[in-house]
Scaffold this motif. Structure first.
Motif, PDB file in Angstrom:
ATOM      1  N   LEU A 293      32.152  -4.559 -17.110  1.00  0.00           N
ATOM      2  CA  LEU A 293      30.897  -4.211 -16.459  1.00  0.00           C
ATOM      3  C   LEU A 293      31.066  -3.765 -15.012  1.00  0.00           C
ATOM      4  O   LEU A 293      30.373  -2.851 -14.548  1.00  0.00           O
ATOM      5  CB  LEU A 293      29.933  -5.401 -16.510  1.00  0.00           C
ATOM      6  N   VAL A 294      31.976  -4.433 -14.282  1.00  0.00           N
ATOM      7  CA  VAL A 294      32.185  -4.113 -12.862  1.00  0.00           C
ATOM      8  C   VAL A 294      33.694  -4.041 -12.620  1.00  0.00           C
ATOM      9  O   VAL A 294      34.289  -4.994 -12.116  1.00  0.00           O
ATOM     10  CB  VAL A 294      31.538  -5.171 -11.948  1.00  0.00           C
ATOM     11  N   PRO A 295      34.335  -2.935 -12.993  1.00  0.00           N
ATOM     12  CA  PRO A 295      35.796  -2.839 -12.913  1.00  0.00           C
ATOM     13  C   PRO A 295      36.409  -3.257 -11.582  1.00  0.00           C
ATOM     14  O   PRO A 295      37.431  -3.964 -11.582  1.00  0.00           O
ATOM     15  CB  PRO A 295      36.055  -1.358 -13.223  1.00  0.00           C
ATOM     16  N   PRO A 296      35.851  -2.863 -10.415  1.00  0.00           N
ATOM     17  CA  PRO A 296      36.461  -3.314  -9.161  1.00  0.00           C
ATOM     18  C   PRO A 296      36.500  -4.831  -9.031  1.00  0.00           C
ATOM     19  O   PRO A 296      37.494  -5.403  -8.563  1.00  0.00           O
ATOM     20  CB  PRO A 296      35.567  -2.687  -8.075  1.00  0.00           C
ATOM     21  N   VAL A 297      35.426  -5.488  -9.470  1.00  0.00           N
ATOM     22  CA  VAL A 297      35.389  -6.946  -9.414  1.00  0.00           C
ATOM     23  C   VAL A 297      36.394  -7.534 -10.403  1.00  0.00           C
ATOM     24  O   VAL A 297      37.103  -8.498 -10.092  1.00  0.00           O
ATOM     25  CB  VAL A 297      33.968  -7.474  -9.724  1.00  0.00           C
ATOM     26  N   GLY A 298      36.474  -6.940 -11.583  1.00  0.00           N
ATOM     27  CA  GLY A 298      37.446  -7.402 -12.570  1.00  0.00           C
ATOM     28  C   GLY A 298      38.864  -7.273 -12.067  1.00  0.00           C
ATOM     29  O   GLY A 298      39.699  -8.175 -12.250  1.00  0.00           O
ATOM     30  N   PHE A 299      39.166  -6.156 -11.406  1.00  0.00           N
ATOM     31  CA  PHE A 299      40.504  -5.950 -10.853  1.00  0.00           C
ATOM     32  C   PHE A 299      40.816  -7.035  -9.825  1.00  0.00           C
ATOM     33  O   PHE A 299      41.907  -7.615  -9.824  1.00  0.00           O
ATOM     34  CB  PHE A 299      40.577  -4.567 -10.197  1.00  0.00           C
ATOM     35  N   MET A 300      39.843  -7.304  -8.938  1.00  0.00           N
ATOM     36  CA  MET A 300      40.061  -8.312  -7.905  1.00  0.00           C
ATOM     37  C   MET A 300      40.198  -9.705  -8.512  1.00  0.00           C
ATOM     38  O   MET A 300      41.016 -10.511  -8.068  1.00  0.00           O
ATOM     39  CB  MET A 300      38.908  -8.286  -6.900  1.00  0.00           C
ATOM     40  N   LYS A 301      39.412  -9.985  -9.544  1.00  0.00           N
ATOM     41  CA  LYS A 301      39.534 -11.286 -10.207  1.00  0.00           C
ATOM     42  C   LYS A 301      40.922 -11.451 -10.831  1.00  0.00           C
ATOM     43  O   LYS A 301      41.514 -12.538 -10.782  1.00  0.00           O
ATOM     44  CB  LYS A 301      38.459 -11.433 -11.294  1.00  0.00           C
ATOM     45  N   SER A 302      41.443 -10.368 -11.414  1.00  0.00           N
ATOM     46  CA  SER A 302      42.776 -10.457 -12.017  1.00  0.00           C
ATOM     47  C   SER A 302      43.834 -10.667 -10.938  1.00  0.00           C
ATOM     48  O   SER A 302      44.821 -11.376 -11.150  1.00  0.00           O
ATOM     49  CB  SER A 302      43.075  -9.194 -12.833  1.00  0.00           C
ATOM     50  N   TRP A 303      43.636 -10.033  -9.775  1.00  0.00           N
ATOM     51  CA  TRP A 303      44.544 -10.236  -8.651  1.00  0.00           C
ATOM     52  C   TRP A 303      44.519 -11.713  -8.229  1.00  0.00           C
ATOM     53  O   TRP A 303      45.564 -12.349  -8.077  1.00  0.00           O
ATOM     54  CB  TRP A 303      44.114  -9.340  -7.482  1.00  0.00           C
ATOM     55  N   MET A 304      43.311 -12.262  -8.085  1.00  0.00           N
ATOM     56  CA  MET A 304      43.175 -13.661  -7.663  1.00  0.00           C
ATOM     57  C   MET A 304      43.776 -14.600  -8.704  1.00  0.00           C
ATOM     58  O   MET A 304      44.373 -15.623  -8.359  1.00  0.00           O
ATOM     59  CB  MET A 304      41.706 -13.992  -7.427  1.00  0.00           C
ATOM     60  N   GLN A 305      43.630 -14.232  -9.963  1.00  0.00           N
ATOM     61  CA  GLN A 305      44.186 -15.054 -11.029  1.00  0.00           C
ATOM     62  C   GLN A 305      45.709 -15.109 -10.933  1.00  0.00           C
ATOM     63  O   GLN A 305      46.324 -16.167 -11.070  1.00  0.00           O
ATOM     64  CB  GLN A 305      43.748 -14.500 -12.386  1.00  0.00           C
ATOM     65  N   ARG A 306      46.313 -13.938 -10.648  1.00  0.00           N
ATOM     66  CA  ARG A 306      47.771 -13.907 -10.535  1.00  0.00           C
ATOM     67  C   ARG A 306      48.244 -14.684  -9.309  1.00  0.00           C
ATOM     68  O   ARG A 306      49.259 -15.393  -9.368  1.00  0.00           O
ATOM     69  CB  ARG A 306      48.254 -12.456 -10.461  1.00  0.00           C
ATOM     70  N   VAL A 307      47.500 -14.581  -8.222  1.00  0.00           N
ATOM     71  CA  VAL A 307      47.842 -15.368  -7.032  1.00  0.00           C
ATOM     72  C   VAL A 307      47.725 -16.855  -7.351  1.00  0.00           C
ATOM     73  O   VAL A 307      48.563 -17.658  -6.942  1.00  0.00           O
ATOM     74  CB  VAL A 307      46.920 -14.989  -5.855  1.00  0.00           C
ATOM     75  N   GLY A 308      46.688 -17.219  -8.101  1.00  0.00           N
ATOM     76  CA  GLY A 308      46.505 -18.617  -8.474  1.00  0.00           C
ATOM     77  C   GLY A 308      47.670 -19.150  -9.300  1.00  0.00           C
ATOM     78  O   GLY A 308      48.093 -20.301  -9.131  1.00  0.00           O
ATOM     79  N   ILE A 309      48.181 -18.329 -10.201  1.00  0.00           N
ATOM     80  CA  ILE A 309      49.344 -18.745 -11.014  1.00  0.00           C
ATOM     81  C   ILE A 309      50.539 -19.022 -10.115  1.00  0.00           C
ATOM     82  O   ILE A 309      51.278 -20.001 -10.306  1.00  0.00           O
ATOM     83  CB  ILE A 309      49.674 -17.658 -12.054  1.00  0.00           C
ATOM     84  N   GLN A 310      50.739 -18.154  -9.104  1.00  0.00           N
ATOM     85  CA  GLN A 310      51.838 -18.348  -8.167  1.00  0.00           C
ATOM     86  C   GLN A 310      51.675 -19.650  -7.387  1.00  0.00           C
ATOM     87  O   GLN A 310      52.636 -20.409  -7.204  1.00  0.00           O
ATOM     88  CB  GLN A 310      51.901 -17.158  -7.189  1.00  0.00           C
TER      89      GLN A 310
END
Length: 524
Positions: free
Chosen positions: A248-265
């Motif tokens: 629905l909101v690709p820019p937000v989805g992209f940022m959420k995926s970025w935050m998710q990867r940072v969270g895994i680290q």
């Protein structure tokens, strides 16, 4: 009385209630506007009555008119003078000589302002001065000049890949149109994430460079004013599951995926007892910002996963975009001005490039007066922060004949300083010599340096400033020494800040600063 009568009566009473509520809201807004204009503690301060009556005035210009409030603020200053009210609760000053004084004070941020951003616990978005001071102190060693010097091999490595790709394009003879900002954003994002996280998205090898990330970043910055004006929208979007946001909101989805990867680290580091023991006991330089924070003396409440994620995301996103834009704008003006390019090449011949490196190190380049003047002028032209920077002091602030009450949000706008005609005559012209005219013999410092406010000032200035300058010096030196760029359907309107996206935004229909890359003309 039949069912129809009951239904009609119910509908009528409900409509009447809605009508009363609308009238009540209108009356409330009128009374509130009257209070704000004539009885508010700031009522004696000059400014547009419409601006001080309602927040909708600012919302109109920033949300519905395409992020144009900065120019309305400038217009109001032209009409009312250096001190104005810009909305019901804050004041704005335009006086380049007051910038250092204001931002040198101990100041809180304004919570209303920071709610436009999705990383509330990051140091850069921290409201309270004392909390920010502790969070910033934990990270300062990581971004010190000595630390950045130790990271120059990372910059050299990424620059080598960038130049190799450009070399291949030159050798191919293809007239490939490139988005210059996407190239530099690939470089700065990979450098910053490698230095900060220990891994990268490897944009520098991506066929489209960082084009997707550029569009996402621009969209994210554009949304800040909307979320500030309509916080419920921000809350709904942030609460979306990743899979929904991506659709629905690709820019937000992209940022959420970025935050998710940072969270895994972050979780990976914190769940490894041996790694945590090393982080907290070894005195050597820390390899990531997460290790740096975890090794600090911050209390446990400051070491949560979410706070580390917020810190990591803000540093990587804000630092990569602003630096890439500054390098892009400086390159644009260098390539548009053959005499500037020629003089830079003559000066750069004085500096030896170490064997195996793509360019001379920052520590050598920063002593070159003309290159330094070009970079200062490029940073100025890039625009810095176009948003005003509201701060709150717990004491009264005196400016000329005005006494600003304690607790009042007070702001200045860096970009308006950078284009002030009294400080920088012909501000829309690229004139590196303006800095040389102000230099003492043999030095790279200038009496104009106090007006370079693109990185902010005081205790809340940009923490990544040293890394930004290292990349500016090395990227521009490499580009000038190796290539000539031909502008493709690009002009000054694509390089002139016109929209307040917190940092610089250009006209909506701009296709970017597009170039064709050629090998350096040895005669130039």
């Amino acid at each position: 009385m039949g069912p129809e009568d009951f239904t009609f009566g119910y509908a009528t009473s409900w409509t009447g209630l809605v009508g009363y509520l609308v009238v009540a809201k209108v009356l409330y807004d009128v009374v509130l506007a009257i209070y704000r204009i004539w009885f508010h503690p700031l009522s004696k301060f000059p400014g547009s009555k419409l601006a001080v009556a309602t927040y909708w005035h600012e919302t109109f210009y920033d949300v519905f008119r395409g992020h144009q409030y900065i120019w309305k603020i400038k217009e109001m200053h032209d009409q009312y003078g250096p001190m104005i009210r810009t909305n019901p609760d804050d004041v704005h000053i335009h006086d380049p000589d007051f910038f250092d004084e204001l931002y040198g004070l101990k100041l809180d941020k304004w919570a209303w302002w920071t709610r436009g951003f999705a990383v509330p616990t990051a140091g850069g978005m921290t409201v309270e001065h004392e909390v920010h001071r502790k969070r910033r102190g934990a990270l300062n060693p990581f971004f010190s000049k000595a630390s950045i010097v130790s990271n120059m091999p990372v910059i050299q490595e990424k620059l080598a890949v960038m130049c190799q790709r450009l070399d291949d394009i030159v050798k191919s003879g293809n007239r490939q149109v490139l988005d210059l900002e996407a190239i530099y954003l690939a470089l700065t994002t990979d450098v910053l994430t490698q230095c900060s996280y220990g891994w990268t998205y490897d944009y520098i090898h991506n066929p489209e460079w960082a084009m997707t990330w550029k569009l996402v970043n621009t969209g994210g910055r554009a949304s800040a004013a909307i979320v500030r004006s309509f916080p419920l929208i921000g809350a709904i979007v942030r609460s979306m599951p990743l899979s929904v946001a991506i659709k629905l909101v690709p820019p937000v989805g992209f940022m959420k995926s970025w935050m998710q990867r940072v969270g895994i680290q972050v979780q990976k580091i914190k769940s490894d007892p041996d790694m945590m023991r090393m982080i907290r006991t070894e005195k050597r330089r820390k390899d990531t910002i997460f290790a740096q924070i975890l090794s600090s003396d911050l209390p446990e409440s400051e070491l949560s996963d979410q706070r580390l994620i917020d810190e990591g995301v803000l540093i990587a996103t804000a630092g990569s975009e602003t630096t890439a834009w500054a390098i892009t704008i400086t390159t644009y003006h260098i390539m548009k001005n053959p005499q500037v390019r020629k003089r830079m090449r003559e000066e750069l011949r004085q500096v030896e490039i170490p064997k195996g490196d793509t360019v001379a190190p920052w520590t050598s380049l920063e002593h070159l007066p003309y290159l330094t003047a070009v970079i200062k002028e490029g940073v100025r032209m890039a625009g810095g922060m176009l948003s005003r920077l509201p701060r709150i002091c717990d004491k009264d602030i005196v400016y000329k004949e005005w006494v600003i009450p304690a607790g009042t949000p007070i702001a200045m706008t860096p970009h308006l300083v950078l284009i002030d005609e009294k400080v920088f005559p012909e501000p829309r012209k690229f004139i590196p010599e303006r800095w040389l005219d102000q230099m003492d013999e043999g030095k790279t410092t200038s009496r104009l340096d106090k007006y370079i406010v693109a990185f902010g000032k005081g205790s809340r200035n940009c923490i990544g400033m040293h890394l930004a300058y290292a990349q500016l010096y090395m990227s521009l030196a490499a580009m000038v020494q190796r290539y000539d760029l031909e502008m493709f359907e690009t002009d000054d309107s694509d390089a002139t800040p016109t929209r307040d996206l917190f940092t610089a935004g250009v006209k909506l229909d701009s296709k970017g600063i597009r170039v064709l890359v050629h090998g350096k003309d040895e005669k130039a």
